[in-house]
Design a protein around this motif. Structure first.
Motif, PDB file in Angstrom:
ATOM      1  N   LYS A 263      42.954  28.146  39.356  1.00  0.00           N
ATOM      2  CA  LYS A 263      43.374  29.504  39.006  1.00  0.00           C
ATOM      3  C   LYS A 263      42.335  30.248  38.180  1.00  0.00           C
ATOM      4  CE  LYS A 263      48.281  28.238  39.038  1.00  0.00           C
ATOM      5  NZ  LYS A 263      49.548  28.215  38.253  1.00  0.00           N
ATOM      6  N   ASN A 264      41.107  29.750  38.165  1.00  0.00           N
ATOM      7  CA  ASN A 264      40.060  30.393  37.360  1.00  0.00           C
ATOM      8  C   ASN A 264      39.649  31.715  38.020  1.00  0.00           C
ATOM      9  OD1 ASN A 264      37.297  31.067  36.413  1.00  0.00           O
ATOM     10  ND2 ASN A 264      37.509  29.173  35.251  1.00  0.00           N
ATOM     11  N   PRO A 265      39.943  32.868  37.387  1.00  0.00           N
ATOM     12  CA  PRO A 265      39.664  34.160  38.043  1.00  0.00           C
ATOM     13  C   PRO A 265      38.179  34.451  38.208  1.00  0.00           C
ATOM     14  CG  PRO A 265      40.413  34.502  35.789  1.00  0.00           C
ATOM     15  CD  PRO A 265      40.572  33.043  36.079  1.00  0.00           C
ATOM     16  N   LYS A 266      37.357  33.956  37.280  1.00  0.00           N
ATOM     17  CA  LYS A 266      35.917  34.206  37.393  1.00  0.00           C
ATOM     18  C   LYS A 266      35.332  33.469  38.592  1.00  0.00           C
ATOM     19  CE  LYS A 266      35.436  34.685  32.403  1.00  0.00           C
ATOM     20  NZ  LYS A 266      34.922  34.048  31.183  1.00  0.00           N
ATOM     21  N   ALA A 267      35.771  32.231  38.789  1.00  0.00           N
ATOM     22  CA  ALA A 267      35.281  31.460  39.930  1.00  0.00           C
ATOM     23  C   ALA A 267      35.725  32.110  41.240  1.00  0.00           C
ATOM     24  CB  ALA A 267      35.787  30.022  39.843  1.00  0.00           C
ATOM     25  N   LEU A 268      36.961  32.564  41.307  1.00  0.00           N
ATOM     26  CA  LEU A 268      37.462  33.232  42.507  1.00  0.00           C
ATOM     27  C   LEU A 268      36.719  34.545  42.746  1.00  0.00           C
ATOM     28  CD1 LEU A 268      41.261  32.581  41.903  1.00  0.00           C
ATOM     29  CD2 LEU A 268      39.933  31.712  43.841  1.00  0.00           C
ATOM     30  N   PHE A 269      36.496  35.286  41.662  1.00  0.00           N
ATOM     31  CA  PHE A 269      35.817  36.588  41.779  1.00  0.00           C
ATOM     32  C   PHE A 269      34.385  36.399  42.294  1.00  0.00           C
ATOM     33  CE2 PHE A 269      32.994  39.771  39.872  1.00  0.00           C
ATOM     34  CZ  PHE A 269      33.562  40.934  40.349  1.00  0.00           C
ATOM     35  N   ARG A 270      33.638  35.479  41.708  1.00  0.00           N
ATOM     36  CA  ARG A 270      32.236  35.309  42.098  1.00  0.00           C
ATOM     37  C   ARG A 270      32.108  34.674  43.483  1.00  0.00           C
ATOM     38  NH1 ARG A 270      30.257  33.969  35.942  1.00  0.00           N
ATOM     39  NH2 ARG A 270      30.678  36.095  35.247  1.00  0.00           N
ATOM     40  N   ARG A 271      33.032  33.796  43.813  1.00  0.00           N
ATOM     41  CA  ARG A 271      33.015  33.255  45.171  1.00  0.00           C
ATOM     42  C   ARG A 271      33.317  34.365  46.177  1.00  0.00           C
ATOM     43  NH1 ARG A 271      36.843  28.311  47.089  1.00  0.00           N
ATOM     44  NH2 ARG A 271      38.425  29.966  47.091  1.00  0.00           N
ATOM     45  N   GLU A 286      40.736  37.455  50.299  1.00  0.00           N
ATOM     46  CA  GLU A 286      41.698  36.458  49.823  1.00  0.00           C
ATOM     47  C   GLU A 286      41.340  35.982  48.411  1.00  0.00           C
ATOM     48  OE1 GLU A 286      43.465  32.071  51.148  1.00  0.00           O
ATOM     49  OE2 GLU A 286      42.101  33.184  52.477  1.00  0.00           O
ATOM     50  N   ASP A 287      40.045  35.733  48.172  1.00  0.00           N
ATOM     51  CA  ASP A 287      39.616  35.308  46.834  1.00  0.00           C
ATOM     52  C   ASP A 287      39.854  36.406  45.801  1.00  0.00           C
ATOM     53  OD1 ASP A 287      38.878  32.726  47.388  1.00  0.00           O
ATOM     54  OD2 ASP A 287      36.760  33.168  47.691  1.00  0.00           O
ATOM     55  N   PHE A 288      39.538  37.656  46.153  1.00  0.00           N
ATOM     56  CA  PHE A 288      39.736  38.765  45.209  1.00  0.00           C
ATOM     57  C   PHE A 288      41.219  38.950  44.886  1.00  0.00           C
ATOM     58  CE2 PHE A 288      35.581  40.629  46.912  1.00  0.00           C
ATOM     59  CZ  PHE A 288      34.859  40.163  45.822  1.00  0.00           C
ATOM     60  N   ARG A 289      42.080  38.803  45.884  1.00  0.00           N
ATOM     61  CA  ARG A 289      43.516  38.960  45.628  1.00  0.00           C
ATOM     62  C   ARG A 289      44.051  37.855  44.741  1.00  0.00           C
ATOM     63  NH1 ARG A 289      45.486  40.867  51.702  1.00  0.00           N
ATOM     64  NH2 ARG A 289      44.958  43.092  51.437  1.00  0.00           N
ATOM     65  N   LYS A 290      43.545  36.623  44.948  1.00  0.00           N
ATOM     66  CA  LYS A 290      43.933  35.532  44.055  1.00  0.00           C
ATOM     67  C   LYS A 290      43.437  35.790  42.638  1.00  0.00           C
ATOM     68  CE  LYS A 290      44.110  31.726  47.404  1.00  0.00           C
ATOM     69  NZ  LYS A 290      43.458  30.435  47.811  1.00  0.00           N
ATOM     70  N   ALA A 291      42.198  36.247  42.506  1.00  0.00           N
ATOM     71  CA  ALA A 291      41.651  36.559  41.187  1.00  0.00           C
ATOM     72  C   ALA A 291      42.471  37.654  40.508  1.00  0.00           C
ATOM     73  CB  ALA A 291      40.188  36.991  41.307  1.00  0.00           C
ATOM     74  N   GLN A 292      42.889  38.658  41.284  1.00  0.00           N
ATOM     75  CA  GLN A 292      43.681  39.753  40.727  1.00  0.00           C
ATOM     76  C   GLN A 292      45.048  39.261  40.256  1.00  0.00           C
ATOM     77  OE1 GLN A 292      44.815  43.035  43.397  1.00  0.00           O
ATOM     78  NE2 GLN A 292      43.943  44.423  41.871  1.00  0.00           N
ATOM     79  N   LYS A 293      45.571  38.263  40.946  1.00  0.00           N
ATOM     80  CA  LYS A 293      46.860  37.682  40.547  1.00  0.00           C
ATOM     81  C   LYS A 293      46.776  37.095  39.143  1.00  0.00           C
ATOM     82  CE  LYS A 293      50.175  34.125  41.991  1.00  0.00           C
ATOM     83  NZ  LYS A 293      50.465  33.078  43.020  1.00  0.00           N
ATOM     84  N   TYR A 294      45.629  36.476  38.818  1.00  0.00           N
ATOM     85  CA  TYR A 294      45.473  35.838  37.509  1.00  0.00           C
ATOM     86  C   TYR A 294      44.812  36.748  36.478  1.00  0.00           C
ATOM     87  CZ  TYR A 294      46.343  31.895  40.590  1.00  0.00           C
ATOM     88  OH  TYR A 294      46.896  31.057  41.531  1.00  0.00           O
ATOM     89  N   ALA A 295      44.239  37.853  36.939  1.00  0.00           N
ATOM     90  CA  ALA A 295      43.627  38.843  36.031  1.00  0.00           C
ATOM     91  C   ALA A 295      43.972  40.235  36.553  1.00  0.00           C
ATOM     92  CB  ALA A 295      42.116  38.637  35.956  1.00  0.00           C
ATOM     93  N   PRO A 296      45.249  40.635  36.449  1.00  0.00           N
ATOM     94  CA  PRO A 296      45.715  41.866  37.092  1.00  0.00           C
ATOM     95  C   PRO A 296      45.100  43.148  36.554  1.00  0.00           C
ATOM     96  CG  PRO A 296      47.413  40.948  35.665  1.00  0.00           C
ATOM     97  CD  PRO A 296      46.331  39.930  35.750  1.00  0.00           C
ATOM     98  N   ASP A 297      44.570  43.126  35.342  1.00  0.00           N
ATOM     99  CA  ASP A 297      44.037  44.350  34.739  1.00  0.00           C
ATOM    100  C   ASP A 297      42.527  44.488  34.892  1.00  0.00           C
ATOM    101  OD1 ASP A 297      46.620  45.022  33.857  1.00  0.00           O
ATOM    102  OD2 ASP A 297      46.373  43.810  32.034  1.00  0.00           O
ATOM    103  N   ASP A 298      41.900  43.609  35.639  1.00  0.00           N
ATOM    104  CA  ASP A 298      40.446  43.625  35.717  1.00  0.00           C
ATOM    105  C   ASP A 298      39.948  44.709  36.675  1.00  0.00           C
ATOM    106  OD1 ASP A 298      37.676  42.564  36.828  1.00  0.00           O
ATOM    107  OD2 ASP A 298      38.032  41.627  34.884  1.00  0.00           O
ATOM    108  N   ASN A 299      39.115  45.591  36.184  1.00  0.00           N
ATOM    109  CA  ASN A 299      38.611  46.712  36.980  1.00  0.00           C
ATOM    110  C   ASN A 299      37.603  46.271  38.042  1.00  0.00           C
ATOM    111  OD1 ASN A 299      40.112  48.666  35.597  1.00  0.00           O
ATOM    112  ND2 ASN A 299      38.586  48.767  33.959  1.00  0.00           N
TER     113      ASN A 299
END
Length: 366
Positions: A263-271, A286-299
């Motif tokens: 569930k690491n959002p940084k790893a999902l975002f960079r991947r 798919e990776d960005f949506r998972k990252a957004q799930k764990y970091a919903p406020d990230d621009n």
């Protein structure tokens, strides 16, 4: 750079900053892309020993290691005559450690070569069998035939100057984690100075302290302490590799983190960023949506999802226009065909009419 989860949004946004690598490396020759065969090198051959010579592929920087220095390096190894590759540390993304002056007998030639190299230097080493696996070879792992001269493509990531030559295996858990953390901090400082190659060397040296053999022994608070150093190093490596357009390698480092923290959002975002650059849009989304799930406020995540949506919209519009052009072309060709058919029918009717008129005149004349 990846110091805490609280700074996650700020860290992800920093991905948009422009980072330029330092132009300090000079490359000689063409390393093979997949590492299956030895690289072709056109630099001068340097004789280091009667049985060891070196050709520089990429220049390094700084000083050379002294005796008892703990060196961290990657290498690929081939038998010289058959060019059979028997070892590759890059594939495992795990640097090895070599303490100069305390190396194994089969590493004697490699140690001579490494002692002549600077941090960041990559070279092709030619090593005689006498300073490698010897007359009998090695029939376990790695499998090396008897009396085999070797080729090593070696890159020195960096080294620690220690008088006693203390290896990682001789350190306590706290010492290893502390040494790795110092390397990580050095890497972060180099990253801020836009020195990506040098920053990656520090991160790789930090990761070398956190090898699999070490991590398997840890549990509880010590495992948490080690992961708090190791995973940010992998994520920072991914950030550097994305800037250097080495997307597949960046994905590999993100995958390592996600095996520990799915569930690491940084790893999902960079991947996701690396996959998007490779054109793998569905997987990136798919990776960005998972990252957004764990970091919903990230621009930064929102921006990447918008960018993918805009690219797909533009692609759809382009395809729509292309298909419309195809149908219009068919309609136009159909209209032209009907027009040609009508003219042919008119001509045939006129010919038939004239033939009847002339036919009647002939009958009357007869």
């Amino acid at each position: 750079m990846d110091e805490s989860v609280e700074h996650q949004s700020q860290t992800l946004d920093q991905e948009n900053d422009e980072i330029v690598t330092e132009g300090v490396s000079v490359v000689h020759g063409e390393p093979s892309q997949d590492g299956s065969v030895p690289p072709k090198v056109d630099s001068e051959v340097q004789v280091l020993d009667e049985k060891v010579s070196k050709q520089i592929i990429k220049e390094g920087h700084g000083s050379k290691p002294s005796k008892y220095s703990t060196c961290f390096l990657h290498y690929r190894a081939w038998t010289k005559h058959t060019q059979h590759k028997f070892e590759d540390t890059w594939q495992e993304q795990q640097p090895i450690e070599l303490v100069l002056g305390k190396e194994k007998k089969e590493m004697a030639g490699l140690a001579i070569g490494v002692s002549s190299m600077k941090s960041g230097e990559r070279a092709l080493l030619h090593i005689g069998w006498e300073l490698a696996y010897g007359k009998d070879g090695n029939f376990s792992f790695p499998n090396v035939p008897p009396m085999a001269d070797l080729l090593y493509e070696v890159e020195v990531i960096g080294f620690d100057e220690t008088k006693e030559g203390k290896a990682r295996s001789d350190m306590t858990v706290e010492e290893r984690i502390g040494a790795a953390d110092r390397r990580k901090m050095d890497g972060n400082n180099l990253f801020k100075e836009d020195k990506l190659e040098e920053a990656m060397q520090q991160y790789e040296m930090a990761i070398a302290y956190m090898g699999d053999d070490f991590m398997f022994q840890l549990y509880g608070k010590y495992q948490d302490m080690a992961l708090a150093v190791k995973n940010p190093c992998h994520l920072n490596m991914a950030a550097c590799l994305i800037k250097l357009k080495r997307y597949d390698e960046a994905i590999g480092h993100c995958n390592i983190v996600l095996t520990e923290e799915e569930k690491n959002p940084k790893a999902l975002f960079r991947r996701g960023k690396a996959k998007a650059e490779l054109g793998q849009m569905d997987s990136a989304r798919e990776d960005f949506r998972k990252a957004q799930k764990y970091a919903p406020d990230d621009n930064a995540i929102r921006r990447e999802l918008r960018a993918i949506a805009e690219q797909e919209k533009a692609l759809y519009q382009k395809q729509k226009e292309m298909y419309q052009g195809m149908f219009v072309g068919r309609e136009e060709s159909g209209a032209k065909g009907k027009s040609r058919n009508w003219l042919i029918m008119l001509w045939q009717w006129l010919v038939s009419l004239f033939s009847r008129i002339f036919g009647r005149h002939r009958v009357k004349a007869d």
